[in-house]
Design an enzyme around this catalytic site. Structure first.
Site, PDB file in Angstrom:
ATOM      1  N   ASP A 177      29.093  35.034  10.279  1.00 46.54           N
ATOM      2  CA  ASP A 177      28.109  35.659   9.382  1.00 46.54           C
ATOM      3  C   ASP A 177      27.112  34.596   8.943  1.00 46.54           C
ATOM      4  OD1 ASP A 177      26.666  36.932   7.447  1.00 46.54           O
ATOM      5  OD2 ASP A 177      28.353  37.340   6.115  1.00 46.54           O
TER       6      ASP A 177
ATOM      7  N   GLU B 294      17.545   4.124  11.873  1.00 46.40           N
ATOM      8  CA  GLU B 294      18.306   3.120  11.133  1.00 46.40           C
ATOM      9  C   GLU B 294      18.644   3.729   9.777  1.00 46.40           C
ATOM     10  OE1 GLU B 294      15.590  -0.130  10.890  1.00 46.40           O
ATOM     11  OE2 GLU B 294      15.368  -0.317  13.067  1.00 46.40           O
TER      12      GLU B 294
ATOM     13  N   GLU C 110      20.283   3.951   6.155  1.00 48.79           N
ATOM     14  CA  GLU C 110      20.797   3.194   5.011  1.00 48.79           C
ATOM     15  C   GLU C 110      21.553   4.147   4.087  1.00 48.79           C
ATOM     16  OE1 GLU C 110      17.097  -0.011   4.890  1.00 48.79           O
ATOM     17  OE2 GLU C 110      17.052   1.764   3.617  1.00 48.79           O
TER      18      GLU C 110
ATOM     19  N   GLU D 121      22.704  -4.187   3.072  1.00 57.70           N
ATOM     20  CA  GLU D 121      21.264  -4.071   2.875  1.00 57.70           C
ATOM     21  C   GLU D 121      20.820  -4.810   1.608  1.00 57.70           C
ATOM     22  OE1 GLU D 121      18.265  -3.356   3.531  1.00 57.70           O
ATOM     23  OE2 GLU D 121      18.567  -2.872   5.636  1.00 57.70           O
TER      24      GLU D 121
ATOM     25  N   GLU E 260      23.821  -0.624   6.013  1.00 59.45           N
ATOM     26  CA  GLU E 260      23.132  -0.035   7.164  1.00 59.45           C
ATOM     27  C   GLU E 260      23.983  -0.231   8.408  1.00 59.45           C
ATOM     28  OE1 GLU E 260      18.872  -0.743   7.653  1.00 59.45           O
ATOM     29  OE2 GLU E 260      19.234  -1.232   9.770  1.00 59.45           O
TER      30      GLU E 260
ATOM     31  N   HIS F 279      14.397   4.634   8.841  1.00 56.05           N
ATOM     32  CA  HIS F 279      13.329   4.196   9.735  1.00 56.05           C
ATOM     33  C   HIS F 279      13.664   4.672  11.142  1.00 56.05           C
ATOM     34  CE1 HIS F 279      12.847   0.556   6.800  1.00 56.05           C
ATOM     35  NE2 HIS F 279      12.422   1.694   6.276  1.00 56.05           N
TER      36      HIS F 279
ATOM     37  N   ARG G  77       5.069  -4.602   7.370  1.00 61.75           N
ATOM     38  CA  ARG G  77       6.082  -3.646   6.955  1.00 61.75           C
ATOM     39  C   ARG G  77       5.625  -2.734   5.813  1.00 61.75           C
ATOM     40  NH1 ARG G  77      11.258  -4.728   9.066  1.00 61.75           N
ATOM     41  NH2 ARG G  77      11.311  -6.624  10.306  1.00 61.75           N
TER      42      ARG G  77
ATOM     43  N   GLU H 196       7.849   2.270  15.159  1.00 63.31           N
ATOM     44  CA  GLU H 196       8.801   2.524  14.069  1.00 63.31           C
ATOM     45  C   GLU H 196       8.106   3.336  12.979  1.00 63.31           C
ATOM     46  OE1 GLU H 196      11.835  -0.097  11.307  1.00 63.31           O
ATOM     47  OE2 GLU H 196       9.757  -0.760  11.492  1.00 63.31           O
TER      48      GLU H 196
ATOM     49  N   ARG I 109       8.306   4.691   9.456  1.00 60.09           N
ATOM     50  CA  ARG I 109       9.108   4.133   8.376  1.00 60.09           C
ATOM     51  C   ARG I 109       9.300   5.065   7.182  1.00 60.09           C
ATOM     52  NH1 ARG I 109      10.132  -1.139   8.355  1.00 60.09           N
ATOM     53  NH2 ARG I 109       9.906  -1.357   6.088  1.00 60.09           N
TER      54      ARG I 109
END
Length: 441
Positions: free
Chosen positions: A52, A130, A132, A186, A193, A242, A313, A330, A332
């Site tokens: 269901d 990645e 965390e 981290e 991570e 990321h 970054r 990447e 982020r």
């Protein structure tokens, strides 16, 4: 009986699996399952198991509730943390309607549809996230935000007390078929991570769901609470997901061109261009909770601005240094509360429009964007990501491409969720307000 099903039934018996979990995912990315005894395996693998769907978030109304789970044989795995005697195995399932058609609200189907669209141009979409997460103490059976350790980036025991748990998690995931690449403490206290190898986006999304389920289960077995909440504590880093991504064509990485500037192909640059053009709408599915936007603020290594860079970054899209088959972009902004199937769908749709239309990205940004003034950002044409869930959802509704990729059923369901969440949040009185105003007024 097809030979694949016959071989799978033999494997289930050989593994001494007595129970099977038929796993699927709701619209919010929460794993759900129906447990059946192994004696029902043949029925499940040949015709599927009915359930269901009316009580599953984002699925269907009561009058159209019948659904069928069809196990994907390639996803079979024993659950390593369960006893081997009378073992438990799981299949990840596709959700179908009673007539055997894919259910348009199944997040796994939504991603498969987007990948089939890219395959028409010869592309395979690969992702490598990645994830965390925080490990918090449990008190009286309930989770808290009390730190389990006071370690920092890349610390080790005795400062990092979760080293043993991370090792146990990695062993379990490896037994389930994961290829773990790295694990470490981290930046924030009690934050960790674990990274696993990239694969095609559908396989990776399956792995994200399995990863979160395994981490939470094994942490609970040690009396800890694993939280993938984006920003559980004010004043320290939040948790991101990321996502490294690339396109593969004819078995080669389509993002790599040894003769191009930065050795990045036109395909790569146009994919980044499309991703940035639709970044505000993608944010709605990559950052799906009210709390997600507490992470997307300056100063905590989370992106706030629509930009790209080969090294910076603070940019939304970063191009890591490795080249050749490891060339990738990447993205982020996603956080681990997202539904990975929907997030990867939105990313792929945006990037593929860039590839098909030749969308050039803006000039890459080398300067730390957090240190720029608003005037400098305007001068460089740097937009800001949505600052809250309401704004992000409005950006999604205004983006025909991403809405089409997700499909009307999913967009309507996301709208209902966003409206309910926003109204509840907007009307609630928060501790900050009491601290700010109660004694003053």
């Amino acid at each position: 009986m097809p030979s694949e099903i016959s071989a799978m039934l033999e494997r289930i018996e050989r593994d001494n699996a007595r129970f099977l979990r038929l796993q699927f995912t709701d619209l919010l990315g929460m794993p759900k399952n129906v447990a059946i005894p192994a004696k029902q395996a043949e029925k499940a693998l040949t015709g599927g198991i009915g359930f269901d769907g009316s009580s599953i978030e984002g699925f269907v109304r009561i009058e159209e509730s019948d659904m069928v789970l069809k196990p994907d044989l390639s996803t079979y795995a024993l659950l390593p943390w369960r006893p081997r005697e009378n073992g438990v195995a799981r299949f990840i399932c596709d959700v179908c309607t009673p007539d055997g058609k894919p259910f348009e609200g199944d997040p796994r189907y939504v991603l498969r549809r987007a990948m089939d669209d890219a395959a028409r141009d010869g592309y395979v979409f690969n992702t490598g996230p990645e994830l965390e997460f925080f490990l918090f103490r449990m008190i009286d059976g309930g989770p808290t935000t009390l730190f389990q350790d006071v370690g920092g980036y890349f610390d080790l025991a005795p400062t990092d007390l979760a080293e043993d748990l991370r090792r146990e998690i990695i062993i379990a995931l490896t037994e389930m078929g994961f290829e773990i690449e790295a694990s470490h403490h981290e930046v924030a206290e009690s934050q960790h991570e674990i990274d696993f190898k990239y694969s095609d986006a559908l396989h990776t999304a399956d792995n994200v769901i399995t990863f979160k389920f395994a981490v939470k289960t094994m942490a609970l077995m040690r009396g800890l609470h694993a939280s993938f909440m984006a920003k559980p504590i004010y004043g320290i880093n939040g948790s991101g997901m990321h996502t490294n991504c690339s396109l593969e064509k004819d078995g080669a990485n389509a993002f790599y061109d040894p003769d191009a500037p930065l050795q990045l192909s036109e395909t790569c640059m146009h994919f980044v261009g499309g991703l940035l053009r639709h970044a505000r709408a993608v944010t709605r599915v990559a950052n799906p909770t009210i709390n997600s936007y507490k992470r997307l603020v300056p100063g905590y290594e989370a992106p706030c601005y629509v930009s790209w860079s080969a090294s910076n970054r603070s940019a939304l899209v970063r191009i890591p240094a490795p080249r050749g088959n490891s060339t990738r972009a990447e993205f982020r902004s996603p956080d681990p509360t997202c539904n990975p199937y929907l997030a990867f769908t939105a990313m792929l749709a945006a990037g593929m429009e860039g590839v098909r239309k030749g969308i050039e990205p803006p000039t890459d940004v080398h300067k730390n964007i957090y240190h720029m003034t608003a005037a400098e950002r305007d001068h460089n044409g740097i937009e800001t990501l949505p600052g809250d869930l309401y704004a992000a959802h409005q950006a999604l509704l205004a983006d025909d491409l991403i809405c089409t990729a997700l499909g009307p059923h999913v967009v309507d369901a996301l709208t209902s969720v966003a409206q309910a969440e926003w109204e509840s949040y907007r009307a609630a009185v928060h501790p900050w307000e009491l601290e700010r105003y109660l004694a003053t007024y």
